[in-house]
Design a protein around this motif. Structure first.
Motif, PDB file in Angstrom:
ATOM      1  N   GLN A 262       0.896  -1.122   0.057  1.00  0.00           N
ATOM      2  CA  GLN A 262       0.061   0.226   0.037  1.00  0.00           C
ATOM      3  C   GLN A 262       0.983   1.228   0.051  1.00  0.00           C
ATOM      4  N   GLN A 263       0.599   2.254  -0.880  1.00  0.00           N
ATOM      5  CA  GLN A 263       1.186   3.408  -1.032  1.00  0.00           C
ATOM      6  C   GLN A 263       0.200   4.560  -0.685  1.00  0.00           C
ATOM      7  N   LEU A 264       0.485   5.493   0.289  1.00  0.00           N
ATOM      8  CA  LEU A 264      -0.463   6.552   0.677  1.00  0.00           C
ATOM      9  C   LEU A 264       0.341   7.977   0.662  1.00  0.00           C
ATOM     10  N   SER A 265      -0.184   8.746  -0.460  1.00  0.00           N
ATOM     11  CA  SER A 265       0.351  10.095  -0.512  1.00  0.00           C
ATOM     12  C   SER A 265      -0.794  10.925  -0.089  1.00  0.00           C
ATOM     13  N   SER A 266      -0.558  11.939   0.983  1.00  0.00           N
ATOM     14  CA  SER A 266      -1.509  13.052   1.423  1.00  0.00           C
ATOM     15  C   SER A 266      -1.286  14.052   0.598  1.00  0.00           C
ATOM     16  N   MET A 267      -2.373  14.762  -0.187  1.00  0.00           N
ATOM     17  CA  MET A 267      -1.795  15.884  -0.554  1.00  0.00           C
ATOM     18  C   MET A 267      -2.813  17.102  -0.664  1.00  0.00           C
ATOM     19  N   ASP A 268      -2.280  18.333  -0.747  1.00  0.00           N
ATOM     20  CA  ASP A 268      -3.195  19.470  -0.987  1.00  0.00           C
ATOM     21  C   ASP A 268      -3.684  19.739  -2.305  1.00  0.00           C
ATOM     22  N   LEU A 269      -4.968  20.317  -2.493  1.00  0.00           N
ATOM     23  CA  LEU A 269      -5.321  20.341  -3.610  1.00  0.00           C
ATOM     24  C   LEU A 269      -5.681  22.124  -4.038  1.00  0.00           C
ATOM     25  N   GLN A 270      -5.180  22.560  -5.155  1.00  0.00           N
ATOM     26  CA  GLN A 270      -5.240  23.715  -5.617  1.00  0.00           C
ATOM     27  C   GLN A 270      -6.698  24.151  -6.044  1.00  0.00           C
ATOM     28  N   LEU A 271      -7.781  23.975  -5.683  1.00  0.00           N
ATOM     29  CA  LEU A 271      -9.096  24.146  -6.277  1.00  0.00           C
ATOM     30  C   LEU A 271      -9.549  25.347  -6.707  1.00  0.00           C
ATOM     31  N   GLU A 272      -9.245  26.542  -6.309  1.00  0.00           N
ATOM     32  CA  GLU A 272      -9.568  27.641  -6.622  1.00  0.00           C
ATOM     33  C   GLU A 272      -9.107  28.014  -8.026  1.00  0.00           C
ATOM     34  N   VAL A 273      -7.649  27.596  -8.273  1.00  0.00           N
ATOM     35  CA  VAL A 273      -7.161  27.827  -9.571  1.00  0.00           C
ATOM     36  C   VAL A 273      -7.746  26.927 -10.661  1.00  0.00           C
ATOM     37  N   ASN A 391      -0.121  22.717 -18.093  1.00  0.00           N
ATOM     38  CA  ASN A 391      -0.768  22.168 -18.934  1.00  0.00           C
ATOM     39  C   ASN A 391      -0.491  20.829 -18.833  1.00  0.00           C
ATOM     40  N   ASN A 392       0.438  20.355 -17.874  1.00  0.00           N
ATOM     41  CA  ASN A 392       0.975  19.086 -17.704  1.00  0.00           C
ATOM     42  C   ASN A 392       0.087  18.381 -16.681  1.00  0.00           C
ATOM     43  N   GLY A 393      -1.415  17.760 -17.082  1.00  0.00           N
ATOM     44  CA  GLY A 393      -2.081  17.138 -16.189  1.00  0.00           C
ATOM     45  C   GLY A 393      -2.527  17.826 -15.169  1.00  0.00           C
ATOM     46  N   LEU A 394      -2.093  17.324 -13.807  1.00  0.00           N
ATOM     47  CA  LEU A 394      -2.825  17.870 -12.412  1.00  0.00           C
ATOM     48  C   LEU A 394      -1.456  18.463 -11.753  1.00  0.00           C
ATOM     49  N   LEU A 395      -0.160  18.391 -12.294  1.00  0.00           N
ATOM     50  CA  LEU A 395       1.026  18.886 -11.599  1.00  0.00           C
ATOM     51  C   LEU A 395       0.874  19.974 -10.931  1.00  0.00           C
ATOM     52  N   HIS A 396       0.059  21.100 -11.659  1.00  0.00           N
ATOM     53  CA  HIS A 396       0.070  22.261 -11.290  1.00  0.00           C
ATOM     54  C   HIS A 396      -1.029  22.607  -9.917  1.00  0.00           C
ATOM     55  N   TYR A 397      -1.728  21.452  -9.564  1.00  0.00           N
ATOM     56  CA  TYR A 397      -2.752  21.783  -8.922  1.00  0.00           C
ATOM     57  C   TYR A 397      -2.656  20.856  -7.689  1.00  0.00           C
ATOM     58  N   ILE A 398      -1.833  19.847  -7.586  1.00  0.00           N
ATOM     59  CA  ILE A 398      -1.621  18.947  -6.370  1.00  0.00           C
ATOM     60  C   ILE A 398      -0.193  19.011  -5.827  1.00  0.00           C
ATOM     61  N   PHE A 399      -0.290  18.960  -4.484  1.00  0.00           N
ATOM     62  CA  PHE A 399       1.181  19.003  -3.770  1.00  0.00           C
ATOM     63  C   PHE A 399       1.121  18.075  -2.549  1.00  0.00           C
ATOM     64  N   VAL A 400       2.068  17.142  -2.847  1.00  0.00           N
ATOM     65  CA  VAL A 400       2.254  15.979  -1.865  1.00  0.00           C
ATOM     66  C   VAL A 400       2.854  16.528  -0.740  1.00  0.00           C
ATOM     67  N   ASN A 401       2.258  16.444   0.578  1.00  0.00           N
ATOM     68  CA  ASN A 401       2.656  16.575   1.908  1.00  0.00           C
ATOM     69  C   ASN A 401       3.162  15.582   2.559  1.00  0.00           C
ATOM     70  N   ARG A 402       2.749  14.301   2.417  1.00  0.00           N
ATOM     71  CA  ARG A 402       3.222  13.337   3.318  1.00  0.00           C
ATOM     72  C   ARG A 402       3.137  12.103   2.256  1.00  0.00           C
ATOM     73  N   ARG A 403       3.993  10.958   2.628  1.00  0.00           N
ATOM     74  CA  ARG A 403       4.022   9.716   1.764  1.00  0.00           C
ATOM     75  C   ARG A 403       4.406   8.696   2.597  1.00  0.00           C
ATOM     76  N   GLY A 404       3.796   7.530   2.464  1.00  0.00           N
ATOM     77  CA  GLY A 404       4.106   6.218   3.273  1.00  0.00           C
ATOM     78  C   GLY A 404       4.006   4.987   2.424  1.00  0.00           C
ATOM     79  N   ASN A 405       4.995   4.126   2.768  1.00  0.00           N
ATOM     80  CA  ASN A 405       4.808   2.779   1.968  1.00  0.00           C
ATOM     81  C   ASN A 405       4.605   1.587   3.219  1.00  0.00           C
TER      82      ASN A 405
END
Length: 425
Positions: A262-273, A391-405
């Motif tokens: 299991q991989q878990l990435s917790s991320m913030d989303l820049q929804l307003e933009v 314009n590269n998919g969602l890279l401009h809108y998602i920000f990973v702040n934590r990850r675990g394996n």
């Protein structure tokens, strides 16, 4: 602190109670459920052999939508755990007895409870022996130069999921000795003498049609989210044919055969933009593919897509050309390049969150080995593509702040497994 009910709908209130956690939240949640004249949760089984050997075997017992796509439970809690001392056989017996009690209390279903327990590389590092070669479980790392996440370095993670918020809270409290009975079943054992709950790393979330639009009271959640969208990005996800099967993500050899990673990435989303700067055509192009937008394949929130994301071989193969000639590529289009013989590598069980009063996503994926997640992530990043970052998919809108394996062992080894059960190491 239990949230104030006066300004919240019942559905918003119980979601907030799950996020709060604790005995007070459970009491308030039970009161709210009673107000709704809810029935008792369905009971589990006294026969452990009737349950699947795989902890991650959820799909056959979960609900599905009209198109036959599996519907994840509505409410989720991720409970981080640290061992209080080095584990021994008595501790293993205690942990297994606690899990068996929960399985007797609740049916293995949306209306009851499904759960998994996974173990980090840090947990297995205490043993003299190494994990077998059949298990790929490296330490988590940053996967792009845009990331700087913290890492899950405690011992284990408990994932609890149910359509019923009171079940998630009650099961968690029971597992840590704060209740004498759970859904009418007497507690035989709990985890409190073996694990400490890491309250600072407890995470929660939700998924379901219309739930994201109920959080527009938060400052970073725009009102333009479609009222029927199940995810914050505004579209359906989890299409049956775009997901790996449970068989595909299962470890097939060695002492942990029947488990998965299991991989878990917790991320913030820049929804307003995402919602206020981009229009619907642009969002479809960036999430799926430019051709999806041109041919109007998706609909307002993905309702035109039935059991698949609509990524044909031609659309996947066109990714590099779309980058060069159209100046935009889709998130799903890029990730699909990592498929193996046309089959997806990941089984996604991610869900929305407003932990910290910010919109986000807990991206939880199951795969046979973490290397397969890394392959998909690299394809999704699209560093090889000649396309502007925005314009590269969602890279401009998602920000990973934590990850675990994590390793999710098969059920027989879920209680404090040694690194190599076959050797006793």
């Amino acid at each position: 602190m239990v949230p104030d009910r006066s300004s919240l709908s019942r559905r918003e209130y119980v979601r907030a109670l799950v996020a709060t956690g604790g005995a007070g939240a459970l009491s308030a949640c039970l009161d709210a459920v009673d107000d709704g004249e809810a029935t008792a949760a369905p009971s589990g089984t006294d026969d452990p052999d009737s349950l699947p050997d795989r902890q991650h075997a959820w799909n056959d017992t979960l609900s599905s939508d009209d198109d036959g796509n599996v519907l994840l439970p509505e409410h989720h809690a991720l409970v981080a755990l640290s061992l209080r001392a080095e584990p021994n056989e008595e501790d293993r017996d205690t942990v297994e007895a606690a899990f068996r009690t929960i399985e007797r209390a609740y049916e293995w279903s949306n209306e009851g409870l499904v759960f998994t327990v996974g173990y980090t590389p840090a947990y297995f590092a205490r043993y003299d022996g190494s994990l077998p070669d059949s298990v790929d479980l490296p330490e988590p790392v940053a996967l792009t130069d845009r990331e700087d996440p913290a890492f899950d370095e405690y011992d284990a993670l408990l994932h609890l999921a149910s359509d019923r918020p009171e079940v998630v809270l009650e099961a968690e409290e029971a597992l840590f000795g704060d209740r004498e009975t759970v859904n009418g079943v007497d507690l035989e054992a709990d985890l409190s003498g073996v694990f400490d709950r890491r309250e600072d790393h407890r995470r929660t979330g939700f998924v379901g049609d219309g739930l994201p639009a109920r959080h527009t009271d938060l400052p970073d959640v725009p009102e333009s989210i479609h009222e029927e969208a199940p995810f914050f990005m505004g579209f359906r996800s989890g299409f049956r044919e775009s997901q790996a099967t449970e068989d595909r993500v299962t470890i097939s050899e060695g002492p942990f055969s029947g488990g998965t990673t299991q991989q878990l990435s917790s991320m913030d989303l820049q929804l307003e933009v995402w919602f206020e700067q981009d229009n619907h055509y642009q969002r479809v192009s960036k999430l799926f593919s430019p051709e999806h937008a041109e041919e109007e394949l998706v609909g307002a929130f993905g309702e035109r897509l039935e059991t698949a994301s609509g990524l044909t071989d031609d659309r996947i193969e066109a990714t590099a050309a779309d980058a060069r000639e159209r100046g935009v590529v889709g998130h799903a289009q890029k990730a699909a390049r990592a498929r193996e013989n046309g089959d997806p590598l990941l089984l996604r069980r991610d869900f929305n969150t407003v932990d910290g009063d910010r919109p986000g996503l807990h991206f939880l994926s199951l795969q046979r080995g973490i290397d397969e997640f890394v392959r998909v992530r690299e394809a999704m990043t699209g560093a090889d593509l000649d396309v502007p970052s925005a314009n590269n998919g969602l890279l401009h809108y998602i920000f990973v702040n934590r990850r675990g394996n994590y390793l999710l062992p098969p059920r027989e080894h879920r209680a404090l497994p040694p690194a190599d059960p076959g050797s006793g190491a």
